[in-house]
Each structure stands twice: as C-alpha cells, then as structure tokens.
Design a protein around this motif. Structure first.
Motif, PDB file in Angstrom:
ATOM      1  N   SER A 141       2.508   0.135   8.241  1.00 39.10           N
ATOM      2  CA  SER A 141       1.380   1.356   8.530  1.00 39.10           C
ATOM      3  C   SER A 141       0.509   0.590   9.552  1.00 39.10           C
ATOM      4  O   SER A 141       0.791  -0.317  10.065  1.00 39.10           O
TER       5      SER A 141
ATOM      6  N   HIS B 143       0.699  -1.156   0.144  1.00 38.77           N
ATOM      7  CA  HIS B 143      -0.085  -0.078   0.111  1.00 38.77           C
ATOM      8  C   HIS B 143       0.900   1.276  -0.078  1.00 38.77           C
ATOM      9  O   HIS B 143       2.090   1.041  -0.109  1.00 38.77           O
ATOM     10  N   ASP B 144       0.402   2.471  -0.014  1.00 38.33           N
ATOM     11  CA  ASP B 144       1.219   3.659  -0.012  1.00 38.33           C
ATOM     12  C   ASP B 144       2.305   3.662   0.936  1.00 38.33           C
ATOM     13  O   ASP B 144       2.131   3.343   2.168  1.00 38.33           O
ATOM     14  N   PHE B 145       3.298   4.054   0.628  1.00 36.63           N
ATOM     15  CA  PHE B 145       4.793   4.042   1.198  1.00 36.63           C
ATOM     16  C   PHE B 145       5.616   5.356   1.014  1.00 36.63           C
ATOM     17  O   PHE B 145       5.560   5.860  -0.045  1.00 36.63           O
ATOM     18  N   CYS B 146       6.746   5.349   1.854  1.00 40.36           N
ATOM     19  CA  CYS B 146       7.754   6.366   1.944  1.00 40.36           C
ATOM     20  C   CYS B 146       9.107   5.719   1.906  1.00 40.36           C
ATOM     21  O   CYS B 146       9.072   4.905   2.642  1.00 40.36           O
TER      22      CYS B 146
ATOM     23  N   GLU C 166       2.326  10.364  10.372  1.00 42.53           N
ATOM     24  CA  GLU C 166       0.965  11.213  10.478  1.00 42.53           C
ATOM     25  C   GLU C 166       0.096  10.767   9.185  1.00 42.53           C
ATOM     26  O   GLU C 166      -1.107  10.517   9.240  1.00 42.53           O
ATOM     27  N   GLY C 167       0.675  10.462   8.082  1.00 41.24           N
ATOM     28  CA  GLY C 167      -0.242   9.887   6.935  1.00 41.24           C
ATOM     29  C   GLY C 167      -0.352   8.406   6.829  1.00 41.24           C
ATOM     30  O   GLY C 167      -0.915   7.773   6.128  1.00 41.24           O
ATOM     31  N   ASP C 168       0.188   7.824   8.122  1.00 38.50           N
ATOM     32  CA  ASP C 168       0.237   6.203   8.138  1.00 38.50           C
ATOM     33  C   ASP C 168       0.516   5.437   6.965  1.00 38.50           C
ATOM     34  O   ASP C 168       0.200   4.396   6.334  1.00 38.50           O
ATOM     35  N   PHE C 169       1.708   6.004   6.354  1.00 38.53           N
ATOM     36  CA  PHE C 169       2.417   5.425   5.275  1.00 38.53           C
ATOM     37  C   PHE C 169       3.389   4.073   5.764  1.00 38.53           C
ATOM     38  O   PHE C 169       3.702   4.335   7.000  1.00 38.53           O
TER      39      PHE C 169
ATOM     40  N   VAL D 262     -11.014   7.163   8.006  1.00 40.02           N
ATOM     41  CA  VAL D 262      -9.589   7.733   8.138  1.00 40.02           C
ATOM     42  C   VAL D 262      -9.055   7.725   9.410  1.00 40.02           C
ATOM     43  O   VAL D 262      -9.538   8.037  10.514  1.00 40.02           O
ATOM     44  N   PRO D 263      -7.956   6.967   9.760  1.00 38.85           N
ATOM     45  CA  PRO D 263      -7.581   7.083  10.998  1.00 38.85           C
ATOM     46  C   PRO D 263      -6.949   8.418  11.725  1.00 38.85           C
ATOM     47  O   PRO D 263      -6.629   9.010  10.907  1.00 38.85           O
TER      48      PRO D 263
ATOM     49  N   ALA E 198       5.599  13.501   9.173  1.00 40.44           N
ATOM     50  CA  ALA E 198       4.775  13.601   8.045  1.00 40.44           C
ATOM     51  C   ALA E 198       4.120  12.232   7.663  1.00 40.44           C
ATOM     52  O   ALA E 198       3.169  11.928   7.564  1.00 40.44           O
ATOM     53  N   ALA E 199       5.283  11.422   7.542  1.00 42.02           N
ATOM     54  CA  ALA E 199       5.047  10.010   6.959  1.00 42.02           C
ATOM     55  C   ALA E 199       4.260   9.236   8.088  1.00 42.02           C
ATOM     56  O   ALA E 199       3.255   8.310   7.634  1.00 42.02           O
TER      57      ALA E 199
END
Lengths: 254, 254
Positions: A228, A130-133, A156-159, A253-254, A153-154
């Motif tokens: 995540s 899923h979405d990742f950094c 808080e965005g649950d990446f 959204v968490p 930021a990463a």
C-alpha cells in the motif's frame, strides 16, 4: 459404512508449517487425493492409498474423492497452503452442489493451512499488517477483464495486494499487464515483493518497487505482493530489509 | 549472549490448529509476551517467564520484548491467529524502525498461524474460494473515512470481504454503517456470516444476508464475512448449509 471427506491444507511446504489437525487428518485417512507434488508431501503410511492427479483436473478429482467417501472410505483431499484459498475446497463444494444428492449428507470438513501469502509475509516482516486483498491472476475460470477490474479497485482502495497464480507459461503477459495497471494508480515507489518457493530449500525473495518490478522474475511458485502507500522498508546491517505495513494511518484519506 | 525475538501465531484457539514451528518456538522461549488471554493458551513450562499485558499496549509490549531480546533472552511474542494480520508483527517492526539502532541487528522472525478468516471459512465450506479482501473496522489507528473508502472499493470490485475488529463497545455503530454501505452497492441478497469464537467451545456461526444482517449479532470475538455476487449456499439435510464461492466466474464483468 460411513465415510468422510476432509480437505486438508498442507501449508507452504516445510513440514513444520503443518498444523496438528492437518497431521491428524492425514494419519487417519484411508485415501490421499491431490495434485502429485502435494500428495508426495504426505508422510507414507502402510495401507493408505494414494491418488495422484494432474494439476488441471480439480473438479474430476473432487468428484472421485466424493465417490470414495460415499463408498465408506476416509478420504483426505490435499492442497498446498490453505485449501480455501484458490485451491481444492471450492472445487469440492462445487462438485457437491452439482453432484449426487447423497453427497450432501456426507461428513465433509475442511482443515485450514498456512496460505502462501502468510508464509511469504512471515519471511519479510509484516507486509500484510494492514488491510489487504488476495487476487488470482489466472483467467482459466474468470474473464481477464474481471481481474483488471479487481486490481483497479484494490489499487484505488490502497490495499496491500497479494497476487496468486501470478505467472504461468500459458499466460506470459498477464503479470506485466497487472503491474503496469497498478503502477498507473499507485505510482512507481511502492514496494513489490517476489516470494518464490517459500519455506522450501530453494526459497528466493526479491524486494523491488513497482517502477522497477520485472514480471519475468515470477514463476509458477511465486507469490507477488504489492504494498500500500504506507508499506515501508526497515534497513538492517548485513541482511535483507524488513518490510512492514504500519497499523497506523495518519491524516487524510489518500 | 545473543538473544532472539519470535512473533508466534497461535491460530484461532484450538490446540490442534497450531503449527509445529509455532509449538517449537514456544518450547524454546525463555519469555512469553502478549495479551493475557493469548499467553494463557501457551502450555506452561518450568523456568519460562510470562509477561501478560493489556490489549491496548501493543507498541509498549513490542518495545519490552525487543529490550529483553537485546539483553540475550529468547522472547516469543504471541498473537491469536496469524501475527501478521491485524496483530503483533506490525507493532514489533514499527518498534524496530523507531527504536534503538541495535534492535535492527537482532535475530527477529515471524512464525505464521491460521488467521481467523481461514478458520471461519473452514467451518463454512469455501467462502474465500475466490478473490477476497480483509479489512479491519477499527478506527483506533486509521481514519474512519479510509475504512469506508476501502469498503466501497472492495464492494465495487465484487470481492468477498472479511471484517476484522468488526465490533467493540467503543464503536457500537461502525459495523452497522459498514453493512449499510455494502448493502447499497452489493444489494440485499448477498450471504453474510457472523463467525464467533471459531474453534473454541462456545463457537457460534450465523448465516444470513446483507438485507437481514443485524450488526448487534457481532461481538469482539466475531469475524464477519460478506460474500461476493457469486457466493452460494448448498443446502444439507439436518445441517447448516455449506457456503462457498465458486472458482469459475462466467460471462461479463458485473
């Protein structure tokens, strides 16, 4: 005489993780340039010159490669993993921008490779499903405050987060500080993976949690991955669990 | 009879962007399973069965592959790019977790591939040369609000952002909404790249800015990349500029 410069990704280490395009670029090069241990991975070829450099000399190495290409040589600059991910490609384009005008007209290309996080993910299951950094923990070239800001930021965005340059002798406390910051936002139960020397003979994988993760388990060859909120373990009989991040996220959204 | 299941990354499209390990996995498979156009990329081999499915049937396709492996077949599930990035690997492990207990004991492995964002980056220069995120814009399996939340976090962290599944006929307004959100945080001057059908015959690359970007330029084969505040263009005589994100970030946190 028209030279060329190709920035080649060698993948994580195993010979079978190299693409055909990368092998071809290495076969036709007159000169191989790179950090010594990466140059050593390139099959020897008669008549080909090898230029082994230290790990810290990226911009000088890039300029040297451009000078040789400008003289008509066919130069391959080699990187482990993918050359565009915390590796030589950015250094070469920085050297082009700040160097001789003629260098902009050179035949310069990049051959992608399997980056460490994908090699690590493939040995685990699908943690990057899923979405990742991807974040480099090195503060050689950026302020540590920016690293912390991006980690926040990463989280808080649950990446899912992949940490490159996670540990070095010069920065013994950085990874611990990063894990502590992430723990404060993501909580203690999120899976953490230490993936060391992936695809090589001494490969080692440790699966733990943010609450239990010990920064001392990482060395210079370790890719650290933090899940995540959705990343899951699937137990297996007599084997390491699979780790994956589901494609589906239900509810709020968490 | 002991079967196996290998989830194989075919890379972005060109035959020379496939790794040796991927070619080997395809050569020894008794069955190739995947979305039709990806199965068509696999070289034909006598005696090998091909199972072409529709794009939307990922979990059924994963279960079918696991059933065949449990019967002793050597199954290769193929994905474009890297199978762990918005592709089949997560679907297979989801099917393992929710399926028959015996499936957990199967010989299941993943062979990584060159993901679309690295193929696109290699054609541009080094846009992913610094910290970056990958986000799927599809809301088939996650709430659109979560996509927006992640876009906001990625922009506030000043990451380079790669958007997968950026455009589809079912979601004509999503990309426009995403670009508008990013423009509000990153400003109009940040580079934006539309990279379509990379490494294939009809490859197309457009370099623009957040202020000028037109979501209609993306189709289902387009990877959209949005720079960080540091991403730069290097002009070239008679050619598309190079795009790169420097390794060095000076000064204060933005």
């Amino acid at each position: 005489m028209t030279g060329s410069l190709t920035i080649v990704g060698l993948g994580p280490g195993a010979a079978d993780q190299v693409t055909g395009a990368a092998s071809q670029a290495l076969a036709v090069a007159t000169d191989i340039v790179g950090y010594g241990p990466y140059v050593d991975r390139v099959p020897e070829r008669a008549g080909q010159q090898r230029h082994r450099t230290d790990n810290r000399e990226e911009i000088d190495r890039a300029r040297h490669a451009l000078e040789m290409a400008a003289e008509g040589r066919h130069v391959a600059v080699v990187s482990s993993g993918d050359p565009g991910v915390f590796a030589m490609a950015a250094a070469v384009f920085e050297a082009v921008e700040t160097g001789e005008a003629a260098w902009r007209a050179l035949d310069i290309s990049v051959v992608p490779g399997i980056s460490a996080m994908f090699a690590a993910a493939s040995r685990l299951g699908a943690p990057l499903g899923h979405d990742f950094c991807a974040i480099s923990l090195s503060d050689n070239l950026k302020p540590w405050d920016l690293v912390l800001k991006r980690l926040r930021a990463a989280a808080e965005g649950d990446f899912v987060i992949a940490l490159y340059n996670a540990a070095s002798k010069a920065r013994p406390r950085h990874l611990g500080e990063a894990l502590e910051l992430l723990r404060g936002i993501k909580g203690p139960d999120v899976p953490v993976i230490f993936a060391t020397a992936i695809s090589r003979a001494d490969e080692a994988i440790e699966i733990t949690t943010l609450g239990e993760a010990d920064a001392a388990r990482a060395d210079m060859r370790t890719l650290v991955m933090i899940g995540s909120s959705a990343t899951r373990l699937v137990a297996r009989p007599g084997a390491r669990p699979f780790v994956y991040t589901p494609r589906r996220v239900d509810g709020q959204v968490p």
